[in-house]
Design a protein around this motif. Structure first.
Motif, short mmCIF file in Angstrom:
data_model
loop_
_atom_site.label_atom_id
_atom_site.label_comp_id
_atom_site.label_asym_id
_atom_site.label_seq_id
_atom_site.Cartn_x
_atom_site.Cartn_y
_atom_site.Cartn_z
N LEU A 167 3.44 3.72 -1.64
CA LEU A 167 3.75 4.11 -3.01
C LEU A 167 5.22 3.84 -3.34
O LEU A 167 6.11 4.18 -2.56
CB LEU A 167 3.43 5.59 -3.21
N ASP A 168 5.48 3.22 -4.48
CA ASP A 168 6.83 2.99 -5.01
C ASP A 168 7.70 2.09 -4.14
O ASP A 168 8.92 2.20 -4.15
CB ASP A 168 7.56 4.33 -5.24
N GLU A 187 0.83 -1.20 0.00
CA GLU A 187 0.00 0.00 0.00
C GLU A 187 0.86 1.26 0.00
O GLU A 187 0.34 2.37 -0.11
CB GLU A 187 -0.90 0.01 1.24
N GLU A 227 10.82 -0.65 -11.16
CA GLU A 227 10.95 -0.34 -9.73
C GLU A 227 12.22 -0.91 -9.10
O GLU A 227 12.82 -0.26 -8.23
CB GLU A 227 9.72 -0.85 -8.98
N ARG A 272 6.77 -1.46 -3.79
CA ARG A 272 6.27 -2.83 -3.95
C ARG A 272 7.39 -3.80 -4.33
O ARG A 272 7.46 -4.92 -3.82
CB ARG A 272 5.17 -2.84 -5.02
N GLY A 284 2.76 8.01 1.16
CA GLY A 284 2.47 7.62 -0.22
C GLY A 284 1.25 8.32 -0.77
O GLY A 284 1.12 9.54 -0.76
N ARG A 285 0.29 7.53 -1.24
CA ARG A 285 -0.88 8.09 -1.92
C ARG A 285 -1.82 8.81 -0.96
O ARG A 285 -2.77 9.45 -1.37
CB ARG A 285 -1.64 6.98 -2.65
N THR A 343 -0.90 11.27 0.90
CA THR A 343 -0.31 12.57 1.16
C THR A 343 -1.37 13.67 1.20
O THR A 343 -2.15 13.84 0.26
CB THR A 343 0.74 12.91 0.08
N THR A 352 8.80 5.88 6.97
CA THR A 352 8.16 5.04 5.98
C THR A 352 7.86 3.64 6.51
O THR A 352 8.76 2.92 6.95
CB THR A 352 9.04 4.92 4.72
#
Length: 596
Positions: free
Chosen positions: A62-63, A60, A266, A65, A510-511, A513, A488
């Protein structure tokens, strides 16, 4: 052959035993020495397990995975039984077992080279007490498994050289026999080496194949009794096959993953190639940037932690040997293998634009063996420095434990045990200062006491009594709970604190924000979060704040202690250093909107 009873180094054996036991103590604690990324990896492993599939990896955040290869996460999925037995102890235990396997191997070779049980014990104790091992070799990270697998080919080369030394003595008149004894490589061995390197890279990165293969190549050729072109060609061709096989094993990720394009973008480009580039220009960054080349020269001492100066002492011994004109030819084959192991890893990881001492952890077993072999030649002064550092560190940990007793975080027996261990460490350190023959073992004992004191000090924060009550935990199951993040992936730790709750980080992650109004004043932000979630975990803002600011407009469900790990400038000074209650401890409150 078992040595005579009178020569068995019982004290050294006891030191190794206590160090090994310490690796299990507090393994389930959120306060075990680790790296901030541990929770990121645990998050990915949990999400992937919940998906019910080995691949693709899930996250979940971001960036993040595909930041590590799947073998690391598969290990956690297997250890946690696909989420049915999800706890820190089970997730971390495989790392401890890998570390013990590496320790056993390096102890075996230290004994084989020296012929002394004492030297083997010293090597094992050193490796277990290196801070890089204690920090990264028992937490859910990649250093322990990668170190084990990447070291296996080096152990084989070292075995050939140690075994070949005897053959050289017995068959010195037969040059062909000697060379054959030192060859010991066929395509089966090269294939096994490739598999070992492939498994090691599948825990962290395909880039590790380069230093691993280069170190094996250099060690094999440098330690051979007679270097010739057929031997060099055989080593080059064989290890090229090993490296290709290792890369092929790693490349199975692209074959098995349903989304190979994301893996390429990635992991290969962002996670690996990105560390080879720099907007400042390579040489400017290498000399003056955030990761200058010269800092990597201290990577091995830094990885040793409190034994920093002991590793410097080893370097000083090596320099003295060089100045005495002991030529390279006079080094034993085993010494050349260790030298190649250490130097090649150092050189290779000085090249990337992003440099870290952690990249050299797979070579720390060689440092431990080399220190053990040179133990009697390393000056005591290096270990006096270790003792000088350990004494105030033990005193400070004892002070923190005392304050925890005053705050009723620790019980009387817990405080007593912690202080006893700290005092034992101080007594041992004092003996090391005044009794010369005890200086070196006392330094190792002081480091062990320091680790033990820290583990005992934080243990009260990790007990069931220190958490939320069973009634609160039952009430929070399936509820939406907003939690702080700080760094993080750190929100993942609340899944162990509030099992079954639906956790959402409210500190920009992440998303998410900006979604939870990070710019609002604390009181207004808490009110906003209470409207959005069933409950909120809120941290005490100030020492003079005895209760959550939302009261009486909210309900306090529970409270626990929080250890503040990130401090602003001026929060910790010489004036308040002796009063950790002012800067180290805060309350953590679990609050919900008041019932109407």
């Amino acid at each position: 052959m078992v040595p005579p009873r009178s020569t068995i180094p019982w004290l050294w054996l006891a030191l190794v035993g206590f160090a090994a036991l310490l690796y299990f103590y507090g393994l389930n604690s959120a306060y075990a020495p680790t790296n901030g990324d541990e929770m990121v990896y645990i998050h990915i492993a949990r999400m992937t397990a919940e998906s019910g599939h080995w691949l693709p990896l899930q996250s979940e955040i971001l960036d993040t995975r595909n930041t590590k290869p799947p073998l690391l996460f598969w290990q956690a999925i297997a250890a946690g039984d696909w989420g049915r037995n999800w706890n820190l102890y089970g997730l971390r235990l495989p790392s401890v077992l890998y570390t013990f396997a590496t320790t056993a191997l390096l102890g075996f070779f230290a004994h084989r080279i020296s012929g002394r049980v004492r030297t083997a014990c010293i090597a094992a104790a050193l490796y277990l007490l290196f801070f890089s091992t204690f920090r990264y070799g028992r937490a859910y990270l990649t250093s322990a498994p990668e170190t084990f697998w990447l070291a296996l080919p080096m152990w084989w080369v070292l075995w050939l050289r140690v075994r070949g030394t005897t053959a050289t003595t017995q068959a010195s008149s037969n040059a062909r026999t000697v060379v054959n004894n030192f060859t010991g490589m066929d395509w089966g061995i090269f294939t096994l080496m490739g598999i070992a390197m492939g498994l090691g890279s599948a825990y962290k990165s395909f880039a590790l194949v380069a230093p691993a293969a280069a170190a094996i190549w250099c060690a094999w050729l440098a330690s051979a009794p007679r270097l010739n072109w057929p031997l060099a060609i055989r080593a080059t061709v064989g290890l090229t096959w090993s490296a290709a096989l290792a890369i092929g094993i790693f490349a199975l990720w692209f074959v098995l993953d349903p989304d190979p394009a994301s893996v390429w973008q990635e992991f290969v480009l962002a996670e690996n190639a990105g560390k080879m580039s720099n907007t400042q220009g390579y040489w400017y960054a290498a000399l003056f940037g955030a990761y200058p080349m010269w800092t990597q020269l201290l990577a091995y001492p830094v990885n040793a932690g409190l034994l920093f100066f002991g590793v410097l002492g080893l370097g000083w011994v090596a320099l003295k040997v060089a100045f005495k004109r002991q030529t390279y030819v006079q080094l034993t084959p085993a010494s050349r293998v260790l030298l190649a192991w250490v130097i090649v890893w150092l050189v290779v990881f000085t090249i990337p634009s992003q440099r870290s001492e952690r990249y050299l952890i797979p070579a720390m077993p060689a440092i431990a063996i080399a220190m053990a072999l040179a133990w009697d030649r390393i000056a005591k002064a290096w270990f006096w420095i270790t003792l000088t550092i350990a004494v105030p560190a033990l005193v400070m940990l004892a002070r923190v434990a005392w304050v925890m007793g005053d705050l009723h975080i620790a019980s009387g027996p817990q405080l007593a045990i912690t202080l006893i261990v700290a005092c034992a460490g101080l007594a041992g350190a004092s003996a090391g200062f005044f009794i010369n023959r005890w200086t070196k073992p006392a330094a190792l004992a002081a480091v062990l006491a320091l680790y033990a004191t820290f583990g005992l000090m934080v243990q009260p924060l990790s007990t069931t009594d220190a958490g939320y009550s069973p009634a609160v935990l039952a009430h929070m199951r399936a509820k939406r709970v907003a939690v702080p993040n700080g760094f993080t992936g750190q929100f993942e730790r609340f899944r162990f604190i509030l099992p079954g709750a639906r956790i959402t980080p409210y500190d920009a992650e992440g998303r998410n924000t900006g979604a939870f109004q990070p710019d609002l004043p604390p009181a207004e932000r808490l009110s906003f979060l209470l409207e959005q979630f069933d409950a909120v975990v809120w941290l005490q803002d100030r020492l003079d704040q005895p209760q959550p600011g939302c009261l009486p407009g909210c309900t306090l469900l529970g409270s626990r202690w929080h250890v503040k790990s990130r401090h602003k400038a001026g929060e910790v000074t010489l004036d308040n250093l002796w009063y950790p209650q002012q800067w180290l401890f805060r309350r953590e409150w679990l609050v919900a909107k008041a019932a109407k």
